[in-house]
Design a protein around this motif. Structure first.
Motif, PDB file in Angstrom:
ATOM      1  N   ALA A  27       8.424  -6.742   1.786  1.00  0.00           N
ATOM      2  CA  ALA A  27       8.400  -8.574   1.920  1.00  0.00           C
ATOM      3  C   ALA A  27       7.144  -9.081   2.294  1.00  0.00           C
ATOM      4  O   ALA A  27       7.079 -10.251   1.919  1.00  0.00           O
ATOM      5  N   ALA A  28       6.141  -8.004   3.074  1.00  0.00           N
ATOM      6  CA  ALA A  28       4.920  -8.430   3.509  1.00  0.00           C
ATOM      7  C   ALA A  28       4.082  -8.953   1.883  1.00  0.00           C
ATOM      8  O   ALA A  28       3.581  -7.640   1.654  1.00  0.00           O
ATOM      9  N   GLU A  29       3.953 -10.039   1.556  1.00  0.00           N
ATOM     10  CA  GLU A  29       3.016 -10.058   0.292  1.00  0.00           C
ATOM     11  C   GLU A  29       1.492 -10.083   0.894  1.00  0.00           C
ATOM     12  O   GLU A  29       1.179 -10.642   2.083  1.00  0.00           O
ATOM     13  N   GLY A  30       0.517 -10.021  -0.150  1.00  0.00           N
ATOM     14  CA  GLY A  30      -0.653 -10.011   0.084  1.00  0.00           C
ATOM     15  C   GLY A  30      -1.511  -8.824  -0.105  1.00  0.00           C
ATOM     16  O   GLY A  30      -0.882  -7.899  -0.794  1.00  0.00           O
ATOM     17  N   PRO A  31      -2.844  -8.567   0.061  1.00  0.00           N
ATOM     18  CA  PRO A  31      -3.805  -7.542  -0.356  1.00  0.00           C
ATOM     19  C   PRO A  31      -3.442  -6.281   0.681  1.00  0.00           C
ATOM     20  O   PRO A  31      -2.945  -6.617   1.734  1.00  0.00           O
ATOM     21  N   ARG A  32      -3.471  -5.060  -0.208  1.00  0.00           N
ATOM     22  CA  ARG A  32      -3.211  -3.924   0.577  1.00  0.00           C
ATOM     23  C   ARG A  32      -4.198  -2.984  -0.027  1.00  0.00           C
ATOM     24  O   ARG A  32      -4.690  -2.848  -1.346  1.00  0.00           O
ATOM     25  N   ASP A  33      -5.160  -2.279   1.062  1.00  0.00           N
ATOM     26  CA  ASP A  33      -6.316  -1.350   0.672  1.00  0.00           C
ATOM     27  C   ASP A  33      -5.751   0.074   0.729  1.00  0.00           C
ATOM     28  O   ASP A  33      -5.023   0.322   1.910  1.00  0.00           O
ATOM     29  N   GLU A  34      -5.508   0.759  -0.453  1.00  0.00           N
ATOM     30  CA  GLU A  34      -5.095   2.168  -0.527  1.00  0.00           C
ATOM     31  C   GLU A  34      -5.904   2.854  -1.225  1.00  0.00           C
ATOM     32  O   GLU A  34      -6.773   2.860  -1.963  1.00  0.00           O
ATOM     33  N   THR A  35      -5.381   4.364  -1.069  1.00  0.00           N
ATOM     34  CA  THR A  35      -6.054   5.182  -1.972  1.00  0.00           C
ATOM     35  C   THR A  35      -5.087   5.750  -2.995  1.00  0.00           C
ATOM     36  O   THR A  35      -3.793   5.964  -2.618  1.00  0.00           O
ATOM     37  N   TRP A  36      -5.288   5.372  -4.062  1.00  0.00           N
ATOM     38  CA  TRP A  36      -4.458   5.247  -5.470  1.00  0.00           C
ATOM     39  C   TRP A  36      -5.426   5.883  -6.631  1.00  0.00           C
ATOM     40  O   TRP A  36      -6.163   4.973  -7.044  1.00  0.00           O
ATOM     41  N   PHE A  37      -5.259   7.061  -6.834  1.00  0.00           N
ATOM     42  CA  PHE A  37      -6.066   7.643  -7.868  1.00  0.00           C
ATOM     43  C   PHE A  37      -7.617   7.546  -7.456  1.00  0.00           C
ATOM     44  O   PHE A  37      -8.344   7.616  -8.325  1.00  0.00           O
ATOM     45  N   GLY A  38      -7.735   7.327  -6.260  1.00  0.00           N
ATOM     46  CA  GLY A  38      -9.218   7.086  -5.813  1.00  0.00           C
ATOM     47  C   GLY A  38      -9.130   6.435  -4.494  1.00  0.00           C
ATOM     48  O   GLY A  38      -8.427   5.526  -4.387  1.00  0.00           O
ATOM     49  N   ALA A  39     -10.157   6.292  -3.749  1.00  0.00           N
ATOM     50  CA  ALA A  39     -10.153   5.702  -2.456  1.00  0.00           C
ATOM     51  C   ALA A  39     -10.806   4.198  -2.668  1.00  0.00           C
ATOM     52  O   ALA A  39     -11.608   4.086  -3.759  1.00  0.00           O
ATOM     53  N   GLY A  40     -10.431   3.285  -2.023  1.00  0.00           N
ATOM     54  CA  GLY A  40     -10.950   2.018  -1.725  1.00  0.00           C
ATOM     55  C   GLY A  40     -10.271   1.208  -3.039  1.00  0.00           C
ATOM     56  O   GLY A  40     -11.015   0.215  -3.544  1.00  0.00           O
ATOM     57  N   VAL A  41      -8.781   1.216  -3.205  1.00  0.00           N
ATOM     58  CA  VAL A  41      -8.375   0.274  -4.255  1.00  0.00           C
ATOM     59  C   VAL A  41      -7.510  -0.617  -3.321  1.00  0.00           C
ATOM     60  O   VAL A  41      -6.734  -0.455  -2.456  1.00  0.00           O
ATOM     61  N   ARG A  42      -7.765  -1.871  -3.744  1.00  0.00           N
ATOM     62  CA  ARG A  42      -7.111  -2.962  -3.183  1.00  0.00           C
ATOM     63  C   ARG A  42      -6.097  -3.411  -4.309  1.00  0.00           C
ATOM     64  O   ARG A  42      -6.380  -3.869  -5.414  1.00  0.00           O
ATOM     65  N   LYS A  43      -4.843  -3.476  -3.760  1.00  0.00           N
ATOM     66  CA  LYS A  43      -3.727  -4.018  -4.489  1.00  0.00           C
ATOM     67  C   LYS A  43      -3.315  -5.339  -4.034  1.00  0.00           C
ATOM     68  O   LYS A  43      -3.491  -5.419  -2.696  1.00  0.00           O
ATOM     69  N   VAL A  44      -2.872  -6.556  -4.719  1.00  0.00           N
ATOM     70  CA  VAL A  44      -2.044  -7.531  -4.187  1.00  0.00           C
ATOM     71  C   VAL A  44      -0.731  -7.561  -4.424  1.00  0.00           C
ATOM     72  O   VAL A  44      -0.426  -7.751  -5.507  1.00  0.00           O
TER      73      VAL A  44
END
Length: 76
Positions: A5-22
């Motif tokens: 339920a918490a919407e917004g940007p999320r910085d993650e490691t996803w197939f590589g470091a430093g990926v920002r998902k919204v």
């Protein structure tokens, strides 16, 4: 999925470091499209096959919940 339920940007490691998902909930995505008058023409929640997971065993959690939401809409 944590904190769905918490919407917004999320910085993650996803197939590589430093990926920002919204992150947006499905309701936010669908309501945003319909509220602006975009007719929906398709919806898909792909799930990996057993064969794919045999080649990528570290991704076994991807059968618990969909990896992606694919939405097709038109701009009139």
């Amino acid at each position: 999925m944590n904190d769905y339920a918490a919407e917004g940007p999320r910085d993650e490691t996803w197939f590589g470091a430093g990926v920002r998902k919204v992150h947006r909930t499905v309701a936010t995505i669908m309501n945003g499209l319909t509220d602006c008058g975009s007719p929906l023409s398709g919806l898909s929640r792909p799930i990996p096959s057993a064969e794919w997971l045999e080649r990528h065993p570290s991704m076994c959690d991807e059968r618990r919940r969909p990896m992606f939401l694919l939405v097709a809409a038109r701009k009139d």
